[in-house]
Scaffold this active site. Structure first.
Site, PDB file in Angstrom:
ATOM      1  N   TYR A 177       0.859  -1.195   0.000  1.00  0.00           N
ATOM      2  CA  TYR A 177       0.000   0.000   0.000  1.00  0.00           C
ATOM      3  C   TYR A 177       0.893   1.241   0.000  1.00  0.00           C
ATOM      4  O   TYR A 177       1.906   1.268  -0.678  1.00  0.00           O
ATOM      5  CB  TYR A 177      -0.968  -0.068   1.193  1.00  0.00           C
ATOM      6  CG  TYR A 177      -2.135   0.884   1.063  1.00  0.00           C
ATOM      7  CD1 TYR A 177      -2.959   0.853  -0.062  1.00  0.00           C
ATOM      8  CD2 TYR A 177      -2.404   1.824   2.042  1.00  0.00           C
ATOM      9  CE1 TYR A 177      -4.021   1.723  -0.196  1.00  0.00           C
ATOM     10  CE2 TYR A 177      -3.472   2.703   1.925  1.00  0.00           C
ATOM     11  CZ  TYR A 177      -4.271   2.652   0.794  1.00  0.00           C
ATOM     12  OH  TYR A 177      -5.318   3.524   0.659  1.00  0.00           O
ATOM     13  N   ASP A 193     -27.271 -16.906 -15.763  1.00  0.00           N
ATOM     14  CA  ASP A 193     -28.634 -16.960 -15.216  1.00  0.00           C
ATOM     15  C   ASP A 193     -29.414 -15.657 -15.418  1.00  0.00           C
ATOM     16  O   ASP A 193     -30.013 -15.118 -14.480  1.00  0.00           O
ATOM     17  CB  ASP A 193     -28.581 -17.327 -13.728  1.00  0.00           C
ATOM     18  CG  ASP A 193     -28.159 -18.776 -13.519  1.00  0.00           C
ATOM     19  OD1 ASP A 193     -27.982 -19.489 -14.523  1.00  0.00           O
ATOM     20  OD2 ASP A 193     -28.004 -19.200 -12.361  1.00  0.00           O
ATOM     21  N   ASN A 242     -21.006 -28.375 -19.043  1.00  0.00           N
ATOM     22  CA  ASN A 242     -20.390 -27.099 -19.402  1.00  0.00           C
ATOM     23  C   ASN A 242     -18.995 -26.915 -18.838  1.00  0.00           C
ATOM     24  O   ASN A 242     -18.222 -26.091 -19.340  1.00  0.00           O
ATOM     25  CB  ASN A 242     -21.279 -25.936 -18.944  1.00  0.00           C
ATOM     26  CG  ASN A 242     -22.463 -25.722 -19.856  1.00  0.00           C
ATOM     27  OD1 ASN A 242     -22.827 -26.617 -20.621  1.00  0.00           O
ATOM     28  ND2 ASN A 242     -23.077 -24.556 -19.791  1.00  0.00           N
ATOM     29  N   LYS A 246     -20.134 -21.048  -9.419  1.00  0.00           N
ATOM     30  CA  LYS A 246     -19.480 -20.931 -10.733  1.00  0.00           C
ATOM     31  C   LYS A 246     -18.041 -20.451 -10.545  1.00  0.00           C
ATOM     32  O   LYS A 246     -17.119 -20.925 -11.223  1.00  0.00           O
ATOM     33  CB  LYS A 246     -20.266 -19.945 -11.607  1.00  0.00           C
ATOM     34  CG  LYS A 246     -19.899 -19.974 -13.093  1.00  0.00           C
ATOM     35  CD  LYS A 246     -20.243 -21.325 -13.714  1.00  0.00           C
ATOM     36  CE  LYS A 246     -20.038 -21.351 -15.210  1.00  0.00           C
ATOM     37  NZ  LYS A 246     -21.156 -20.826 -15.971  1.00  0.00           N
TER      38      LYS A 246
END
Length: 763
Positions: free
Chosen positions: A40, A138, A319, A95
């Site tokens: 950072y 979806d 898939n 997913k």
């Protein structure tokens, strides 16, 4: 398992021990103030300035290039419909999990609270700078078509609606191979489609690119056949609307070459199937009930070539064969889009992979003697480890050739190596192991079933189809615990101490005494021992009343192993038993031996342990590469511990020259191919990836595996017993439910292997 139990387990899975399924993990050091000042302020300013100079540097200095957004508005979630963005989040996380485990792609799931097309598109465009790719999920049709079309046009990163294109890509590969096997020319195929939603339309579109003629496609939706006279069709559906009067499905299917189902179960009857052309191609992909049952179809038409969406039948159109690797290839060349050329490249790659020789690991996982290209194998299996190295490069090359790749790959061999390395960081071996166990479940005695966690493990083993539990323990306690966890299935429960088991105890004692009476065992002792569950369970296996045994949850390892050694013979030719642990590390599965039995084995013992471990490694479909580890490297010490490892290696080199084994060698050299090649190029391990470590003593092996397990959260499967004539395995004291389920799968696979060897001996 009843519906309540399923619901409870699903909710617990998603809620415990931490809500959700994915998390953000640091990839850089952060232990010191220096680390934090680089991560950072003020150090982070430097990459910011470099990106400001050239926006493409964002791929160099941030995670954008390996980060995909899985985005939904929750309007078409699975089969649940429009349930809202918050309710879709578990699916989007799921997913993301698949992206990570199959292709090592990181994911943020984004749930957008709008149904307005313009607002949704604007939201995605505004957050796109964060991501290297967008997976739409979806979203209901017809909005999904417009959303994808516009985002593909308006963004310069890959965008794909997997609901549409995933099934299309996988089934197109299946169609290529099915047509070849059926002797059909794709351009002549007459196709009937049940379903006219996004997936069906995407399939038809890709089939047309393969050569199917639009005029040969008859499509049905819930209202019947798509014909040009219908006024309620979407523009995309009109492409497949035929002139003339509408036909019924039964009329349209007569003489058809192919049926594609993306609709509801049981709409294709056996009579309809019989009316199709010779060698009909049937892709019945409604889930969980296909348009026609697989067994009904093959019984009706032995010449059918069939695919479904189910994993329990051949040719699963899944898939996961596509989207992880399509995005992997697209990200790796920094593609600006996923175009038709890239999709077709994935199709061709999948089709060709099904024709290539199948690795033994895949055959083992699916319980096949040898998978070969044919009617029952027209697309690869989801667990095939070659997928990432075949599909992703094909997609990447297509992106380059079609002009959408911004960062072309130069060294393809190196790229493939990098892809294969990505597979080392998941638990794929667990999936392979349990999948193989399910191919031929065996009867497993759980000797401590009156402990809650053991009973939970037995329940999972039964419900997952891994094995058939036999529960030993206090019947009243087991039934109370079963009720508590919703374990309603009827299974065998045996309490060895009860009067009703008198006959069996006496029979077991007699059998044991007859085989051990000349080894110091008397009949009275044998009868007394049979009241103890571990002795009783071992005799169940010996007598063929169970196929495997699991114990050890509530007692120390030595006290548990003792009765097993007393009752179960060693395998033929074995003089020393041992154990190995399979550790699922970031570099892939690693076998460690001996982790539980032999405190200080001799050189001869170590050689035998190495051979038994090598056989076990092969049982899991891997070629063993063994390092005999020590604090010494190839003779650098004359300490007895190093010398015995060196002597074991010499014995193995002389008597088993084909075995890839070497040492003695330090662990860091064994695990670093670069260090090994640089310092010891003469070693048999040079240029190899070591997957097995053989230790000089129990201290080293046991400490190592437990350190890995606790400090690095490495999944451990074991200790796996080596050298026993029967499939008996012992849990570590207080093992987790997950560990016990994994060991049950090991026990089943062990039983399968021993059964196979016994049949070969009898032949």
């Amino acid at each position: 398992m009843n519906q309540y139990s399923k619901r409870r387990q699903a909710l617990l899975y998603h809620a415990k021990p931490h809500p959700g399924k994915i998390q953000v993990v640091p990839t850089k050091p952060y232990a010191t103030q220096r680390d934090l000042s680089l991560a950072y302020s003020p150090g982070v300013a430097e990459p910011c300035l470099e990106i400001a100079k050239d926006v493409n540097n964002v791929y160099k200095y941030t995670a954008k290039g390996n980060l995909v957004a899985v985005i939904s508005n929750g309007t078409a979630v699975l089969g649940l419909g429009d349930i809202g963005p918050e309710a879709s989040k578990p699916v989007m996380e799921g997913k993301g999990l698949l992206f990570k485990i199959f292709s090592d792609i990181d994911v943020f799931d984004i749930e957008v609270g709008t149904k307005d097309i313009d607002a949704f598109i604007e939201t995605v465009k505004n957050i796109a700078p964060t991501f290297g790719g967008i997976n739409l999920e979806d979203i209901k049709a017809p909005e999904s078509f417009e959303i994808e079309r516009r985002l593909v046009e308006e963004l310069d990163i890959p965008v794909m609606h997997d609901d549409q294109h995933g099934t299309a890509i996988i089934s197109s590969a299946a169609l290529i191979n099915a047509a070849e096997l059926a002797g059909k020319n794709i351009s002549d195929i007459k196709l009937v489609v049940s379903g006219a939603g996004s997936a069906a339309l995407a399939c038809a579109n890709l089939y047309v690119l393969l050569g199917v003629k639009t005029e040969n496609i008859v499509m049905f939706d819930v209202d019947g056949m798509l014909v040009t006279s219908r006024e309620n069709l979407l523009p995309l559906q009109m492409k497949y609307a035929q002139p003339g009067e509408a036909k019924t499905l039964a009329e349209a299917i007569k003489g058809a070459d192919m049926f594609l189902g993306l609709s509801v179960g049981n709409v294709l009857t056996p009579e309809m199937l019989l009316s199709m052309n010779n060698d009909p191609i049937v892709f019945a992909m409604a889930n969980p009930i296909p348009e026609i049952d697989y067994n009904v179809a093959v019984a009706t038409r032995p010449d059918v070539i069939m695919a479904t969406g189910r994993s329990d039948h051949p040719n699963q159109v899944n898939n996961v064969l596509g989207f992880p690797y399509i995005f992997r290839g697209a990200l790796d060349v920094r593609a600006s889009k996923i175009n038709e050329a890239m999709k077709m490249a994935a199709v061709r790659a999948l089709a060709e992979l099904a024709k290539a020789p199948v690795p033994e690991q895949v055959n083992i996982a699916y319980g096949e003697t040898k998978l070969n290209f044919g009617r029952d194998y027209i697309i690869p299996k989801p667990f095939d480890p070659r997928l990432i190295a075949v599909v992703a490069p094909a997609v990447a090359k297509a992106a380059m050739e079609s002009g959408v790749a911004k960062n072309p790959i130069q060294d393809w061999d190196k790229y493939v190596e990098e892809l294969l390395e990505r597979l080392g960081n998941d638990n794929k071996m667990v999936r392979l192991l349990t999948n193989r166990a399910k191919t031929a479940p065996k009867r497993i005695v759980f000797a401590e079933a009156d402990h809650l966690d053991v009973l939970k493990a037995a329940q999972i083993v039964l419900e997952e189809g891994i094995g058939k539990p036999i529960l030993l323990g206090n019947r009243e306690i087991i039934n109370e615990l079963k009720e508590e966890i919703g374990f309603e299935a009827e299974v065998a429960i045996i309490d060895p101490k009860t009067d009703e088991e008198d006959g069996r105890r006496l029979r077991y004692a007699q059998s044991y005494w007859e085989t051990r009476q000349r080894r110091g065992v008397n009949l009275l002792d044998a009868q007394k021992w049979m009241r103890e569950r571990n002795y009783f369970a071992a005799m169940m296996v010996n007598e063929g009343e169970a196929d495997a045994m699991l114990t050890g949850y509530s007692r120390s390892y030595p006290s548990t192993v003792k009765p097993i050694i007393q009752l179960i013979d060693k395998a033929p030719g074995v003089s020393k038993i041992a154990t190995t642990n399979m550790m699922l590390t970031k570099r892939g599965p690693m076998f460690l031996s001996d982790t539980a039995i032999n405190p200080n084995p001799t050189a001869e013992d170590i050689a035998k342990i190495a051979l038994m471990t090598a056989r076990t490694v092969r049982m899991f479909g891997m070629e063993p590469v063994l390092a005999m580890v020590s604090f010494s490297n190839f003779g650098s010490s004359t300490d007895p511990g190093a010398v015995k490892m060196r002597e074991a290696v010499a014995y193995l080199h002389k008597n088993y020259p084909d075995l890839i084994v070497d040492g003695e060698i330090q662990a860091d050299f064994a695990l670093s191919p670069e260090m090994l090649k640089d310092k010891f190029p003469f070693s048999k391990l040079a240029g190899k990836k070591v997957n097995t470590l053989i230790f000089p003593n129990l201290d080293a092996a046991n400490i190592t595996y437990k350190l890995l397990k606790e400090l690095d959260s490495v999944v451990s499967i074991g200790p796996i017993m080596l050298g026993m004539d029967k499939p008996v395995h012992v849990f570590q004291l207080g093992a987790s439910v997950e560990e016990m389920v994994n060991m049950a799968a090991v026990a089943v696979v062990d039983a399968q292997e021993k059964e196979k060897r016994l049949k070969m001996v009898k032949k």
